[in-house]
Design a protein around this motif. Structure first.
Motif, PDB file in Angstrom:
ATOM      1  N   PRO A  20       0.704  -1.597  -0.524  1.00  0.00           N
ATOM      2  CA  PRO A  20       0.284   0.168   0.126  1.00  0.00           C
ATOM      3  C   PRO A  20       0.684   1.554   0.022  1.00  0.00           C
ATOM      4  O   PRO A  20       1.963   1.450   0.461  1.00  0.00           O
ATOM      5  CB  PRO A  20      -0.868   0.230   1.499  1.00  0.00           C
ATOM      6  CG  PRO A  20      -0.109  -1.066   2.134  1.00  0.00           C
ATOM      7  CD  PRO A  20       0.957  -1.974   0.953  1.00  0.00           C
ATOM      8  N   ASP A  21      -0.171   2.309  -0.879  1.00  0.00           N
ATOM      9  CA  ASP A  21       0.704   3.900  -0.687  1.00  0.00           C
ATOM     10  C   ASP A  21       0.935   4.110   0.620  1.00  0.00           C
ATOM     11  O   ASP A  21       0.440   4.354   1.062  1.00  0.00           O
ATOM     12  CB  ASP A  21       0.537   4.640  -1.278  1.00  0.00           C
ATOM     13  CG  ASP A  21       0.760   4.426  -2.617  1.00  0.00           C
ATOM     14  OD1 ASP A  21       1.625   3.015  -3.102  1.00  0.00           O
ATOM     15  OD2 ASP A  21       0.007   4.943  -3.310  1.00  0.00           O
ATOM     16  N   HIS A  38       8.060  -5.683  -4.906  1.00  0.00           N
ATOM     17  CA  HIS A  38       8.591  -3.948  -6.351  1.00  0.00           C
ATOM     18  C   HIS A  38       7.768  -2.558  -5.455  1.00  0.00           C
ATOM     19  O   HIS A  38       6.985  -2.452  -4.770  1.00  0.00           O
ATOM     20  CB  HIS A  38       7.236  -4.507  -7.336  1.00  0.00           C
ATOM     21  CG  HIS A  38       7.589  -5.491  -7.616  1.00  0.00           C
ATOM     22  ND1 HIS A  38       8.607  -6.009  -9.391  1.00  0.00           N
ATOM     23  CD2 HIS A  38       6.444  -6.897  -8.411  1.00  0.00           C
ATOM     24  CE1 HIS A  38       8.803  -7.286  -9.758  1.00  0.00           C
ATOM     25  NE2 HIS A  38       7.815  -7.618  -8.871  1.00  0.00           N
ATOM     26  N   LEU A  39       8.902  -1.452  -5.056  1.00  0.00           N
ATOM     27  CA  LEU A  39       8.097  -1.148  -4.371  1.00  0.00           C
ATOM     28  C   LEU A  39       8.630   0.745  -5.074  1.00  0.00           C
ATOM     29  O   LEU A  39       9.982   0.306  -6.187  1.00  0.00           O
ATOM     30  CB  LEU A  39       9.284  -0.971  -3.390  1.00  0.00           C
ATOM     31  CG  LEU A  39       8.833  -1.191  -1.845  1.00  0.00           C
ATOM     32  CD1 LEU A  39       9.878  -2.111  -0.771  1.00  0.00           C
ATOM     33  CD2 LEU A  39       7.824  -1.292  -1.186  1.00  0.00           C
ATOM     34  N   TYR A  46      12.445  -0.097  -6.698  1.00  0.00           N
ATOM     35  CA  TYR A  46      13.210  -1.094  -6.840  1.00  0.00           C
ATOM     36  C   TYR A  46      12.098  -2.262  -7.203  1.00  0.00           C
ATOM     37  O   TYR A  46      11.042  -2.488  -6.261  1.00  0.00           O
ATOM     38  CB  TYR A  46      13.918  -0.771  -5.707  1.00  0.00           C
ATOM     39  CG  TYR A  46      14.203   0.458  -5.234  1.00  0.00           C
ATOM     40  CD1 TYR A  46      15.467   0.955  -5.231  1.00  0.00           C
ATOM     41  CD2 TYR A  46      13.310   1.344  -4.582  1.00  0.00           C
ATOM     42  CE1 TYR A  46      15.833   2.000  -4.953  1.00  0.00           C
ATOM     43  CE2 TYR A  46      14.049   2.296  -4.593  1.00  0.00           C
ATOM     44  CZ  TYR A  46      15.590   3.095  -4.818  1.00  0.00           C
ATOM     45  OH  TYR A  46      16.240   4.551  -4.251  1.00  0.00           O
ATOM     46  N   SER A  47      12.400  -2.940  -6.962  1.00  0.00           N
ATOM     47  CA  SER A  47      12.189  -4.840  -7.872  1.00  0.00           C
ATOM     48  C   SER A  47      13.463  -5.669  -7.390  1.00  0.00           C
ATOM     49  O   SER A  47      14.416  -5.915  -6.923  1.00  0.00           O
ATOM     50  CB  SER A  47      12.002  -5.105  -9.080  1.00  0.00           C
ATOM     51  OG  SER A  47      11.130  -4.724 -10.061  1.00  0.00           O
ATOM     52  N   HIS A  62       6.212   5.894  -0.567  1.00  0.00           N
ATOM     53  CA  HIS A  62       6.951   4.872  -1.272  1.00  0.00           C
ATOM     54  C   HIS A  62       5.028   3.938  -1.002  1.00  0.00           C
ATOM     55  O   HIS A  62       4.182   3.870  -0.193  1.00  0.00           O
ATOM     56  CB  HIS A  62       7.611   4.419   0.215  1.00  0.00           C
ATOM     57  CG  HIS A  62       7.211   3.720   0.917  1.00  0.00           C
ATOM     58  ND1 HIS A  62       7.788   4.336   2.183  1.00  0.00           N
ATOM     59  CD2 HIS A  62       6.553   2.466   1.638  1.00  0.00           C
ATOM     60  CE1 HIS A  62       7.089   3.512   3.032  1.00  0.00           C
ATOM     61  NE2 HIS A  62       6.468   2.873   2.872  1.00  0.00           N
ATOM     62  N   GLY A  63       5.381   2.860  -1.883  1.00  0.00           N
ATOM     63  CA  GLY A  63       4.049   1.680  -2.374  1.00  0.00           C
ATOM     64  C   GLY A  63       5.043   1.045  -2.970  1.00  0.00           C
ATOM     65  O   GLY A  63       5.778   0.339  -3.492  1.00  0.00           O
TER      66      GLY A  63
END
Length: 249
Positions: A20-21, A38-39, A46-47, A62-63
């Motif tokens: 979640p965000d 996955h962010l 980024y994975s 971030h999320g």
């Protein structure tokens, strides 16, 4: 670098999932133990795969930018502090993942010890700082460090490492001493201890199986090596790390 532990857990799911965000007041460390996470953070994606870590900034959104499928699991840690800007971001293949299990054990005691929690958090951040080092004069030391990390087993020696890089053993030991504060033999031993600890707390392998994986001549040799460095047996170490807090959201 003043820091304060603010909570942690182990997220795990076997369902399709997306982060979640969020915008936290704390720094957040995520260390992946299964699957791919996955962010995004601001405009960067980024994975993160098994063994990868990220240190997320406070007060920044971030999320997830993509769904994760299959088994997904990661430790999350929230800390307050004033950290250098260049410590944030992703670290590929963070070696000392067992520290998150140790931190969880301290956090889940009936009377958590704030000082013990702080020390383990600082240990994690110190390892992150080592991953961040990018100066050109550290290139050979970093190459040696990374090669040893990948190739660590009970048969790896300073001499074998020196032969691989085309230097004599004393020269590369001086390089690691200057850049990391310890000679190469201690780095090799530390990586081997980390590898054993990670297997003890994050797998169901027997001591005999772990000895074979780490290429000791037999389980007795691994037990003696571990007891010499840690002052306890592998089985005792495993039994000390049984407390796990899991969450689904």
């Amino acid at each position: 670098m003043e820091i304060k532990f603010n909570g942690m857990g182990l997220f795990t799911t076997d369902k399709t999932w997306i982060h979640p965000d969020r915008c936290e007041k704390t720094y957040e460390i995520i260390y992946v133990t299964k699957g791919t996470v996955h962010l995004f953070e601001e405009n960067t994606e980024y994975s993160l795969k098994k063994g990868d870590l990220i240190l997320l900034k406070p007060h920044v959104f971030h999320g997830g930018f993509q769904k994760s499928t299959g088994d997904t699991s990661f430790y999350w840690v929230h800390i307050f502090g004033d950290l250098p800007e260049d410590m944030c971001g992703a670290c590929e293949q963070f070696q000392s993942g067992w520290l998150f299990r140790e931190l969880m054990d301290y956090a889940n005691t009936l009377l958590p010890n704030d000082e013990a929690l702080r020390i383990v958090c600082e240990h994690i951040l110190l390892n992150i700082r080592m991953h961040r080092e990018k100066d050109a004069h550290l290139k050979l030391a970093k190459d040696i460090y990374e090669w040893v990390r990948i190739n660590t087993n009970a048969k790896l020696t300073v001499r074998k490492t020196a032969l691989h890089f085309g230097y004599n053993a004393e020269h590369i030991s001086r390089i690691t001493k200057r850049e990391y504060g310890v000679r190469l033999k201690k780095i090799i031993d530390a990586f081997l201890i980390d590898k054993i600890k990670d297997s003890l707390v994050n797998t169901d392998y027997s001591v005999k199986e772990i000895a074979a994986i780490t290429e000791f001549s037999d389980s007795s040799a691994m037990i003696n090596f571990f007891k010499y460095h840690e002052k306890i047996s592998p089985t005792t170490f495993r039994n000390l790390h049984t407390g796990v807090h899991m969450n689904l959201k």
